[in-house]
Design a protein around this motif. Structure first.
Motif, mmCIF file in Angstrom:
data_model
loop_
_atom_site.group_PDB
_atom_site.id
_atom_site.type_symbol
_atom_site.label_atom_id
_atom_site.label_comp_id
_atom_site.label_asym_id
_atom_site.label_seq_id
_atom_site.Cartn_x
_atom_site.Cartn_y
_atom_site.Cartn_z
ATOM 1 N N THR A 60 54.663 48.294 43.448
ATOM 2 C CA THR A 60 53.788 47.608 43.967
ATOM 3 C C THR A 60 52.349 47.731 43.352
ATOM 4 O O THR A 60 51.472 46.646 43.229
ATOM 5 C CB THR A 60 53.567 47.902 45.628
ATOM 6 O OG1 THR A 60 54.843 47.640 46.223
ATOM 7 C CG2 THR A 60 52.761 47.178 46.286
ATOM 8 N N VAL A 61 51.763 48.830 43.330
ATOM 9 C CA VAL A 61 50.540 49.162 42.813
ATOM 10 C C VAL A 61 50.476 48.687 41.495
ATOM 11 O O VAL A 61 49.680 47.879 40.847
ATOM 12 C CB VAL A 61 50.240 50.745 42.944
ATOM 13 C CG1 VAL A 61 48.853 50.896 42.074
ATOM 14 C CG2 VAL A 61 50.282 51.161 43.872
ATOM 15 N N ASP A 62 51.688 48.717 40.348
ATOM 16 C CA ASP A 62 51.699 47.991 39.268
ATOM 17 C C ASP A 62 51.203 46.665 39.127
ATOM 18 O O ASP A 62 50.730 46.063 38.421
ATOM 19 C CB ASP A 62 52.859 48.464 38.456
ATOM 20 C CG ASP A 62 52.968 49.894 38.008
ATOM 21 O OD1 ASP A 62 52.029 50.562 37.906
ATOM 22 O OD2 ASP A 62 54.226 50.500 37.706
ATOM 23 N N LEU A 63 51.964 46.015 39.999
ATOM 24 C CA LEU A 63 51.875 44.658 40.447
ATOM 25 C C LEU A 63 50.383 44.113 40.848
ATOM 26 O O LEU A 63 49.763 43.299 40.233
ATOM 27 C CB LEU A 63 52.936 43.990 41.475
ATOM 28 C CG LEU A 63 52.697 42.521 42.049
ATOM 29 C CD1 LEU A 63 53.145 41.697 40.559
ATOM 30 C CD2 LEU A 63 53.723 42.362 42.936
ATOM 31 N N TYR A 64 49.829 45.128 41.820
ATOM 32 C CA TYR A 64 48.317 44.670 42.054
ATOM 33 C C TYR A 64 47.751 44.842 40.906
ATOM 34 O O TYR A 64 46.616 44.020 40.415
ATOM 35 C CB TYR A 64 47.846 45.810 43.428
ATOM 36 C CG TYR A 64 48.615 45.597 44.421
ATOM 37 C CD1 TYR A 64 49.216 44.226 44.779
ATOM 38 C CD2 TYR A 64 48.463 46.527 45.540
ATOM 39 C CE1 TYR A 64 49.930 44.299 46.205
ATOM 40 C CE2 TYR A 64 48.924 46.486 46.818
ATOM 41 C CZ TYR A 64 49.740 45.222 47.116
ATOM 42 O OH TYR A 64 50.244 45.280 48.522
ATOM 43 N N ARG A 65 47.705 45.898 40.175
ATOM 44 C CA ARG A 65 46.862 46.061 38.834
ATOM 45 C C ARG A 65 47.108 45.022 37.856
ATOM 46 O O ARG A 65 46.030 44.444 37.559
ATOM 47 C CB ARG A 65 47.309 47.343 38.320
ATOM 48 C CG ARG A 65 46.736 48.682 38.877
ATOM 49 C CD ARG A 65 47.087 50.073 38.005
ATOM 50 N NE ARG A 65 46.889 51.219 38.873
ATOM 51 C CZ ARG A 65 45.884 51.554 39.203
ATOM 52 N NH1 ARG A 65 44.698 50.920 38.831
ATOM 53 N NH2 ARG A 65 45.761 52.773 39.780
ATOM 54 N N ARG A 66 48.162 44.447 37.830
ATOM 55 C CA ARG A 66 48.398 43.293 36.767
ATOM 56 C C ARG A 66 47.796 41.801 37.342
ATOM 57 O O ARG A 66 47.159 41.157 36.508
ATOM 58 C CB ARG A 66 50.145 43.146 36.742
ATOM 59 C CG ARG A 66 50.240 41.960 35.456
ATOM 60 C CD ARG A 66 51.795 41.957 35.208
ATOM 61 N NE ARG A 66 52.646 42.062 36.281
ATOM 62 C CZ ARG A 66 53.535 43.099 36.472
ATOM 63 N NH1 ARG A 66 53.730 43.928 35.621
ATOM 64 N NH2 ARG A 66 54.107 43.035 37.725
ATOM 65 N N VAL A 67 47.906 41.813 38.616
ATOM 66 C CA VAL A 67 47.335 40.579 39.306
ATOM 67 C C VAL A 67 45.780 40.582 39.005
ATOM 68 O O VAL A 67 45.059 39.589 38.814
ATOM 69 C CB VAL A 67 47.695 40.410 40.708
ATOM 70 C CG1 VAL A 67 46.907 39.310 41.341
ATOM 71 C CG2 VAL A 67 49.311 39.980 40.803
ATOM 72 N N LEU A 68 45.226 41.663 39.423
ATOM 73 C CA LEU A 68 43.882 41.899 39.201
ATOM 74 C C LEU A 68 43.342 41.675 37.845
ATOM 75 O O LEU A 68 42.514 41.003 37.667
ATOM 76 C CB LEU A 68 43.263 43.268 39.547
ATOM 77 C CG LEU A 68 42.822 43.798 40.953
ATOM 78 C CD1 LEU A 68 42.686 45.205 41.209
ATOM 79 C CD2 LEU A 68 41.642 43.137 41.290
ATOM 80 N N ARG A 69 43.889 42.376 36.754
ATOM 81 C CA ARG A 69 43.653 42.240 35.401
ATOM 82 C C ARG A 69 43.744 40.840 34.914
ATOM 83 O O ARG A 69 42.884 40.436 34.326
ATOM 84 C CB ARG A 69 44.495 43.307 34.482
ATOM 85 C CG ARG A 69 44.110 43.378 32.861
ATOM 86 C CD ARG A 69 44.906 44.273 32.077
ATOM 87 N NE ARG A 69 46.044 43.634 32.122
ATOM 88 C CZ ARG A 69 47.360 44.022 32.556
ATOM 89 N NH1 ARG A 69 47.342 45.010 33.329
ATOM 90 N NH2 ARG A 69 48.599 43.353 32.339
#
Length: 93
Positions: A32-41
């Motif tokens: 989930t955190v990896d997905l959040y980071r990707r969406v942010l970036r």
């Protein structure tokens, strides 16, 4: 502490620290955190990064969301909303 002059990018970085802490406590998955980071970036920061918190109005965020919906997909827009909402909620708390 965050002020009206703090940029969205700084606030997002602070929020990610708290999300990482949730992973460490087993409250969120690393995926989930990896997905959040990707969406942010890829989606959120290119549009909102340099804006100061005082400049982030509902209209600004709505324009961003509508743009994501037109350019990408409903799924991307929904993920962006989740991330931006998480940051806003964390700032309020």
């Amino acid at each position: 502490m965050f002020t009206a002059h703090t940029t969205f990018h700084v606030a997002a970085a602070g929020w990610l620290v708290t999300v990482d802490e949730l992973v460490a406590r087993g409250r969120r998955s690393a995926t989930t955190v990896d997905l959040y980071r990707r969406v942010l970036r890829l989606h959120v920061l290119p549009y909102l990064c340099a804006l100061r918190l005082a400049e982030l109005s509902s209209a600004t965020v709505d324009t961003f969301m509508q743009d994501r919906l037109r350019r990408d997909s409903y799924a991307v827009a929904k993920r962006c909303r989740t991330v931006v909402s998480g940051i806003y909620s964390w700032l309020v708390r």
